[in-house]
Design a protein around this motif. Structure first.
Motif, PDB file in Angstrom:
ATOM      1  N   THR A 104       0.842  -1.193   0.000  1.00 20.99           N
ATOM      2  CA  THR A 104       0.000   0.000   0.000  1.00 20.99           C
ATOM      3  C   THR A 104       0.878   1.244   0.000  1.00 20.99           C
ATOM      4  OG1 THR A 104      -1.715  -1.181   1.223  1.00 20.99           O
ATOM      5  CG2 THR A 104      -1.820   1.234   1.205  1.00 20.99           C
ATOM      6  N   VAL A 105       0.648   2.122  -0.964  1.00 21.11           N
ATOM      7  CA  VAL A 105       1.423   3.362  -1.041  1.00 21.11           C
ATOM      8  C   VAL A 105       0.469   4.541  -1.205  1.00 21.11           C
ATOM      9  CG1 VAL A 105       3.475   2.292  -2.005  1.00 21.11           C
ATOM     10  CG2 VAL A 105       1.689   3.089  -3.544  1.00 21.11           C
ATOM     11  N   SER A 106       0.900   5.700  -0.715  1.00 14.56           N
ATOM     12  CA  SER A 106       0.154   6.948  -0.886  1.00 14.56           C
ATOM     13  C   SER A 106       1.150   8.047  -1.251  1.00 14.56           C
ATOM     14  CB  SER A 106      -0.607   7.305   0.393  1.00 14.56           C
ATOM     15  OG  SER A 106      -1.558   6.328   0.719  1.00 14.56           O
ATOM     16  N   PRO A 107       1.576   8.069  -2.498  1.00 11.07           N
ATOM     17  CA  PRO A 107       2.593   9.056  -2.891  1.00 11.07           C
ATOM     18  C   PRO A 107       2.035  10.477  -2.884  1.00 11.07           C
ATOM     19  CG  PRO A 107       1.753   7.904  -4.809  1.00 11.07           C
ATOM     20  CD  PRO A 107       1.155   7.222  -3.620  1.00 11.07           C
ATOM     21  N   ARG A 108       2.925  11.438  -2.649  1.00  8.30           N
ATOM     22  CA  ARG A 108       2.542  12.847  -2.738  1.00  8.30           C
ATOM     23  C   ARG A 108       2.444  13.248  -4.211  1.00  8.30           C
ATOM     24  NH1 ARG A 108       7.187  13.564   0.386  1.00  8.30           N
ATOM     25  NH2 ARG A 108       7.979  14.870  -1.322  1.00  8.30           N
ATOM     26  N   ASP A 109       1.643  14.281  -4.466  1.00  5.65           N
ATOM     27  CA  ASP A 109       1.453  14.731  -5.843  1.00  5.65           C
ATOM     28  C   ASP A 109       2.756  15.192  -6.491  1.00  5.65           C
ATOM     29  OD1 ASP A 109      -1.207  14.139  -5.775  1.00  5.65           O
ATOM     30  OD2 ASP A 109      -1.881  16.204  -5.477  1.00  5.65           O
ATOM     31  N   ASP A 110       3.700  15.700  -5.693  1.00  4.70           N
ATOM     32  CA  ASP A 110       4.934  16.232  -6.269  1.00  4.70           C
ATOM     33  C   ASP A 110       6.012  15.169  -6.452  1.00  4.70           C
ATOM     34  OD1 ASP A 110       5.292  15.852  -3.542  1.00  4.70           O
ATOM     35  OD2 ASP A 110       6.721  17.511  -3.359  1.00  4.70           O
ATOM     36  N   GLN A 111       5.706  13.909  -6.166  1.00  5.02           N
ATOM     37  CA  GLN A 111       6.693  12.843  -6.292  1.00  5.02           C
ATOM     38  C   GLN A 111       6.590  12.129  -7.639  1.00  5.02           C
ATOM     39  OE1 GLN A 111       5.708  10.747  -2.510  1.00  5.02           O
ATOM     40  NE2 GLN A 111       7.835  11.189  -1.911  1.00  5.02           N
ATOM     41  N   PHE A 112       7.484  11.129  -7.801  1.00  6.08           N
ATOM     42  CA  PHE A 112       7.530  10.337  -9.033  1.00  6.08           C
ATOM     43  C   PHE A 112       7.491   8.853  -8.677  1.00  6.08           C
ATOM     44  CE2 PHE A 112       9.307  14.360 -10.197  1.00  6.08           C
ATOM     45  CZ  PHE A 112       8.930  14.563 -11.514  1.00  6.08           C
ATOM     46  N   ILE A 113       6.881   8.059  -9.563  1.00  6.40           N
ATOM     47  CA  ILE A 113       6.885   6.608  -9.411  1.00  6.40           C
ATOM     48  C   ILE A 113       7.969   6.050 -10.330  1.00  6.40           C
ATOM     49  CG2 ILE A 113       5.588   4.474  -9.698  1.00  6.40           C
ATOM     50  CD1 ILE A 113       3.050   6.066  -9.071  1.00  6.40           C
ATOM     51  N   TYR A 114       8.964   5.447  -9.723  1.00 11.32           N
ATOM     52  CA  TYR A 114      10.088   4.860 -10.464  1.00 11.32           C
ATOM     53  C   TYR A 114       9.810   3.376 -10.698  1.00 11.32           C
ATOM     54  CZ  TYR A 114      14.622   2.526 -11.039  1.00 11.32           C
ATOM     55  OH  TYR A 114      15.653   1.730 -11.476  1.00 11.32           O
ATOM     56  N   THR A 115      10.032   2.908 -11.931  1.00 12.44           N
ATOM     57  CA  THR A 115       9.903   1.484 -12.241  1.00 12.44           C
ATOM     58  C   THR A 115      11.095   1.037 -13.081  1.00 12.44           C
ATOM     59  OG1 THR A 115       8.557   1.944 -14.213  1.00 12.44           O
ATOM     60  CG2 THR A 115       7.382   1.443 -12.169  1.00 12.44           C
ATOM     61  N   LYS A 116      11.535  -0.173 -12.831  1.00 10.98           N
ATOM     62  CA  LYS A 116      12.613  -0.798 -13.604  1.00 10.98           C
ATOM     63  C   LYS A 116      12.072  -2.080 -14.216  1.00 10.98           C
ATOM     64  CE  LYS A 116      17.296  -2.713 -13.091  1.00 10.98           C
ATOM     65  NZ  LYS A 116      18.376  -3.018 -12.107  1.00 10.98           N
ATOM     66  N   GLU A 117      12.053  -2.133 -15.540  1.00  8.65           N
ATOM     67  CA  GLU A 117      11.515  -3.277 -16.261  1.00  8.65           C
ATOM     68  C   GLU A 117      12.603  -3.942 -17.098  1.00  8.65           C
ATOM     69  OE1 GLU A 117       7.211  -2.440 -17.713  1.00  8.65           O
ATOM     70  OE2 GLU A 117       8.210  -0.497 -17.654  1.00  8.65           O
ATOM     71  N   ILE A 118      12.546  -5.260 -17.153  1.00  3.96           N
ATOM     72  CA  ILE A 118      13.484  -6.047 -17.955  1.00  3.96           C
ATOM     73  C   ILE A 118      12.735  -6.603 -19.162  1.00  3.96           C
ATOM     74  CG2 ILE A 118      15.157  -7.919 -17.966  1.00  3.96           C
ATOM     75  CD1 ILE A 118      15.754  -5.661 -15.957  1.00  3.96           C
ATOM     76  N   ILE A 119      13.280  -6.374 -20.344  1.00  4.48           N
ATOM     77  CA  ILE A 119      12.664  -6.845 -21.590  1.00  4.48           C
ATOM     78  C   ILE A 119      13.659  -7.700 -22.346  1.00  4.48           C
ATOM     79  CG2 ILE A 119      11.646  -6.191 -23.804  1.00  4.48           C
ATOM     80  CD1 ILE A 119      11.696  -3.639 -21.071  1.00  4.48           C
ATOM     81  N   LYS A 120      13.255  -8.898 -22.731  1.00 11.07           N
ATOM     82  CA  LYS A 120      14.075  -9.783 -23.551  1.00 11.07           C
ATOM     83  C   LYS A 120      13.361 -10.013 -24.869  1.00 11.07           C
ATOM     84  CE  LYS A 120      16.444 -12.161 -19.781  1.00 11.07           C
ATOM     85  NZ  LYS A 120      16.789 -13.476 -19.174  1.00 11.07           N
ATOM     86  N   GLU A 121      14.056  -9.695 -25.956  1.00 10.31           N
ATOM     87  CA  GLU A 121      13.465  -9.850 -27.286  1.00 10.31           C
ATOM     88  C   GLU A 121      14.261 -10.856 -28.108  1.00 10.31           C
ATOM     89  OE1 GLU A 121      11.044  -5.888 -28.467  1.00 10.31           O
ATOM     90  OE2 GLU A 121      13.109  -6.013 -29.174  1.00 10.31           O
ATOM     91  N   THR A 122      13.548 -11.752 -28.762  1.00 13.54           N
ATOM     92  CA  THR A 122      14.178 -12.761 -29.610  1.00 13.54           C
ATOM     93  C   THR A 122      13.690 -12.593 -31.035  1.00 13.54           C
ATOM     94  OG1 THR A 122      14.310 -14.338 -27.773  1.00 13.54           O
ATOM     95  CG2 THR A 122      14.526 -15.225 -30.006  1.00 13.54           C
ATOM     96  N   ASP A 123      14.636 -12.402 -31.963  1.00 13.45           N
ATOM     97  CA  ASP A 123      14.299 -12.320 -33.380  1.00 13.45           C
ATOM     98  C   ASP A 123      13.780 -13.684 -33.817  1.00 13.45           C
ATOM     99  OD1 ASP A 123      14.525 -12.456 -36.273  1.00 13.45           O
ATOM    100  OD2 ASP A 123      15.734 -10.629 -36.166  1.00 13.45           O
ATOM    101  N   GLN A 124      12.530 -13.733 -34.279  1.00 14.99           N
ATOM    102  CA  GLN A 124      11.925 -15.016 -34.627  1.00 14.99           C
ATOM    103  C   GLN A 124      12.604 -15.690 -35.817  1.00 14.99           C
ATOM    104  OE1 GLN A 124       7.668 -14.718 -35.055  1.00 14.99           O
ATOM    105  NE2 GLN A 124       7.340 -14.176 -32.896  1.00 14.99           N
TER     106      GLN A 124
END
Length: 333
Positions: A113-133
């Motif tokens: 549960t989070v309640s961020p302030r309006d002046d803040q930012f949501i940081y996300t780190k995503e990993i993507i793996k792509e394979t040439d078919q």
């Protein structure tokens, strides 16, 4: 009287087949209502449709997974899906609805549960793996995003290694899925109410789920898939509600034996869009879950780049590695 007796015999006849699930019943009812209330040739409603909010060469390179803006041109794209994996005996008693209810329960138990302030930012780190078919070559990308909580500041957005500044929304400009926390918090955390809110965006006549047509359900699935794919951090209760609502969409189905980006075998949920040719899949791809705990493992999708003979097709696997609330854009936790 003979006809009546035959109808009674038919009513009492047991084929040995399992009863229809709720989704199949809704789809049958929706098609019946469409046939009764509308012409034989269905015309797509002029509802705003999601399109990728990019420009220039980057737009040609990116197919999924970015902030999408509401447009009014009525266009949509589709691609041919890969054949589903063979059903394993252990999976035959599972259903898409069971998996999504399990995913909702897991999310409720484990969500932070989070309640961020309006002046803040949501940081996300995503990993993507792509394979040439075609070549089988796999490349990995790390995408880091900083999203303004109230949408009033510019955000930093990345997709398959490319980054750009996303400006704040202009007056009267909207996006789906919503990115600002206050709008997300207004969305219902009851799955049926969430569906009806999404349906009311393009239909003032909706009173219950039974009023929805195939066209309505396609649009609702599009909105739910966008919410789940493109908003990795949500207010409490919204993600479980979105999972359960997705399970109520007719045409959502289970595909077993799907590998995620870490090589784990899970069960996937995808969507048979009745408005597309058979064998095609629309926006959303595959949501992959652990077959025992129903923990969400990541996405599987298809991306294309180039045109004609130069077109390349990639299998794309991705997952959320981490997230945090930070005070400044480009600040890491």
């Amino acid at each position: 009287m003979r006809d009546i007796d035959e109808l009674r015999e038919l009513r009492d006849f047991d084929t040995g087949a399992p009863p229809l699930d709720d989704g199949t019943r809704r789809r049958a009812r929706a098609r019946l209502l469409t046939a009764i209330n509308g012409p034989a040739v269905r015309v797509r409603a002029q509802r705003p449709v999601l399109r990728i909010a990019l420009s220039g060469a980057l737009a040609a390179a990116v197919a999924v997974g970015v902030l999408v803006a509401v447009q009014d041109d009525g266009t949509r794209t589709h691609r041919t899906a890969n054949p589903p994996a063979t059903s394993a005996p252990a999976m035959r008693n599972m259903s898409a609805q069971m998996v999504l209810k399990g995913a909702a329960a897991y999310a409720r138990e484990h969500e932070r549960t989070v309640s961020p302030r309006d002046d803040q930012f949501i940081y996300t780190k995503e990993i993507i793996k792509e394979t040439d078919q075609k070549t089988g070559v796999t490349k990995s990308h790390v995408d880091e995003n900083w999203r303004s909580v109230d949408g009033s500041k510019r955000s930093w957005t990345m997709e398959i290694g490319h980054g750009w500044w996303s400006p704040p929304l202009k007056a009267n400009e909207t996006v789906w899925p919503p990115q600002d926390w206050s709008t997300l918090r207004k969305l219902p955390t009851d799955p049926e109410k969430l569906i009806l809110v999404l349906a009311d965006e393009h239909s003032s006549r909706t009173k219950s789920l039974d009023d929805l047509t195939d066209e309505d359900w396609w649009s609702i699935h599009f909105s739910l898939a966008g919410l789940l794919k493109l908003v990795p951090v949500m207010p409490e209760g919204l993600r479980p509600a979105a999972y359960e609502a997705l399970g109520m969409v007719p045409g959502v189905k289970l595909v077993p034996n799907q590998k995620d980006a870490k090589g784990r075998t899970g069960v996937a949920i995808t969507y048979d869009d009745p408005t597309l040719p058979k064998g095609s899949v629309g926006f959303g791809g595959y949501f992959i879950f652990d077959p025992v705990t129903y923990e969400f493992l990541g996405f599987r999708d298809v991306r294309t780049s180039g045109d004609g003979a130069a077109m390349k097709t990639y299998t794309q696997l991705s997952y959320l590695d981490s997230w945090a609330i930070v005070d400044r854009v480009k600040e890491r936790p």
